[in-house]
Design an enzyme around this catalytic site. Structure first.
Site, PDB file in Angstrom:
ATOM      1  N   CYS A 101       0.909  -1.165   0.015  1.00  0.00           N
ATOM      2  CA  CYS A 101      -0.066   0.095   0.092  1.00  0.00           C
ATOM      3  C   CYS A 101       0.922   1.269   0.015  1.00  0.00           C
ATOM      4  O   CYS A 101       1.576   1.569   0.962  1.00  0.00           O
ATOM      5  CB  CYS A 101      -0.970   0.108   1.108  1.00  0.00           C
ATOM      6  SG  CYS A 101      -1.955   1.759   1.376  1.00  0.00           S
ATOM      7  N   MET A 311      -4.658   5.245  -5.324  1.00  0.00           N
ATOM      8  CA  MET A 311      -3.626   4.235  -4.453  1.00  0.00           C
ATOM      9  C   MET A 311      -2.158   4.794  -4.763  1.00  0.00           C
ATOM     10  O   MET A 311      -1.826   4.969  -5.829  1.00  0.00           O
ATOM     11  CB  MET A 311      -3.950   2.791  -4.960  1.00  0.00           C
ATOM     12  CG  MET A 311      -5.185   2.415  -4.890  1.00  0.00           C
ATOM     13  SD  MET A 311      -6.381   2.718  -6.439  1.00  0.00           S
ATOM     14  CE  MET A 311      -5.651   1.566  -7.441  1.00  0.00           C
TER      15      MET A 311
END
Length: 389
Positions: A101, A311
């Site tokens: 992430c 993201m």
């Protein structure tokens, strides 16, 4: 049956937030990868939840808020902290460990400093601390530049990030050699491929493995402008099905899976995104974004839904693809050689940079850089029933 207490910190990193743990604070059964760890994290987040709300857990019912992080002092040479990321499915009983992430990467450095995982001798009293992070999911180095004031992590500031309501202190993050894993940055050897997707057609696609494996397609080819907001996609079940089919066939073409049905159990990777040349649009906050202020438009899906912003790892993929002439991302931005781009996403804009080199029969990514911010939201203990894992 009773509830047990596990020390944890709830943090925002970039446009995501998640539950952070020190490895040594986890129950012994969950300190090693396996079913016990997955079961514990599922219960912490509140999954699987057939209602899709994660009411009985720490999750926020979106891919951006259904995340967990496990940190420990690094066992890798020349690194401070080992960082393991778990993307928790909302409605299914599994945790996806297949990627990183990028947004929460910005919170790893501040957490590591605040929790004694970085040698104090390496920290300035005032200035910028360089935290060397080993990203264990993909085996890559991340360097976070964390501001320090009077010996403490500086969290407040005037850095504004579209998709985050309030300003905070800027954390610059360098993703070193960001091609995911040990394979080629372009798994097929091409910067653009013809991707056959039954029921959708044959699409031109850039399949790249940088930051996170990503399938890029042209917005116009699938009936979009690139200026769409979440509801235009997430409120259309047929569109979500088409995107999942594109993602699955892209994963197969990239060699990430051997059979199409495996894609359902690999929700976190690859991502699928669509790109378009710049144009004026209104972001989800009501802010007007001028086409003249951006290089291109990008919309990306995560865990089956259009992301509310972008993201972090997909931003790395965007930056890297933009640096390679001829990719769909590069062409949407106007082509040519580029070391940075500013792109428009549903919440606003983001500037990212990357350096890519051609040689030895292919392209390699040297580094991708972006600025994020991070903040501790809550710290203490999470509680879970002791039969959860």
């Amino acid at each position: 049956m009773t509830q047990i207490r596990i020390p944890a910190t709830y943090m925002r990193g970039g446009t995501s937030k998640g539950v952070f743990f020190r490895l040594d604070d986890l129950p012994e059964a969950a300190r090693e990868p396996g079913p016990a760890r997955d079961a514990l994290l599922l219960r912490v987040i509140g999954s699987p939840d057939p209602y899709g709300k994660q009411i009985d857990g720490m999750g926020g019912a979106t891919s951006s808020t259904s995340k967990t992080v496990i940190l420990s002092k690094s066992e890798s040479p020349d690194h401070d902290v080992d960082y393991l990321f778990g993307q928790v499915s909302i409605d299914r009983p599994f945790v996806d460990w297949s990627g990183n992430c990028g947004n929460l990467s910005a919170a790893v450095g501040p957490f590591a400093i605040g929790n004694g995982l970085v040698d104090p001798a390496r920290l300035p009293r005032n200035g910028i601390a360089e935290v060397r992070i080993w990203q264990a999911n993909i085996g890559k180095t991340i360097i976070a530049h964390v501001p320090i004031t009077d010996g403490e992590v500086q969290e407040t500031g005037d850095f504004e990030l579209d998709g985050v309501t309030f300003p905070a202190a800027e954390v610059a993050v360098d993703f070193m050699d960001p091609a995911d894993g040990e394979g080629a940055m372009f798994p097929t050897g091409n910067v653009v491929d013809d991707l056959e997707v039954p029921g959708v057609g044959t699409l031109r696609a850039t399949l790249i493995d940088a930051g996170i494996p990503t399938v890029f397609v042209d917005a116009e080819a699938i009936g979009y402008t690139g200026a769409e907001l979440q509801e235009a996609i997430n409120g259309d079940p047929e569109a979500l099905t088409r995107f999942e089919s594109i993602r699955a066939h892209g994963a197969l073409r990239m060699g990430l899976i051997e059979h199409l049905d495996e894609a359902a159990h690999r929700q976190h990777t690859p991502k699928v995104a669509f790109v378009a040349p710049p144009r004026d649009y209104v972001a989800s906050s009501g802010k007007s974004v001028a086409g003249s202020d951006i290089d291109l438009l990008v919309r990306a899906l995560s865990m089956g839904k259009l992301h509310h912003a972008m993201m972090g790892t997909a931003a790395v993929a965007i930056a890297t693809a933009a640096a390679v002439p001829g990719t769909l991302v590069n062409l949407a931005a106007g082509g040519g050689e580029r070391t940075e781009v500013r792109f428009g996403h549903p919440s606003g804009t983001l500037r990212v940079g990357a350096e890519a080199r051609e040689g030895g029969g292919g392209w390699t990514a040297v580094k991708a850089t972006m600025s994020r911010s991070a903040r501790v939201l809550m710290e203490g203990c999470v509680r879970v029933p002791d039969d959860s894992f």
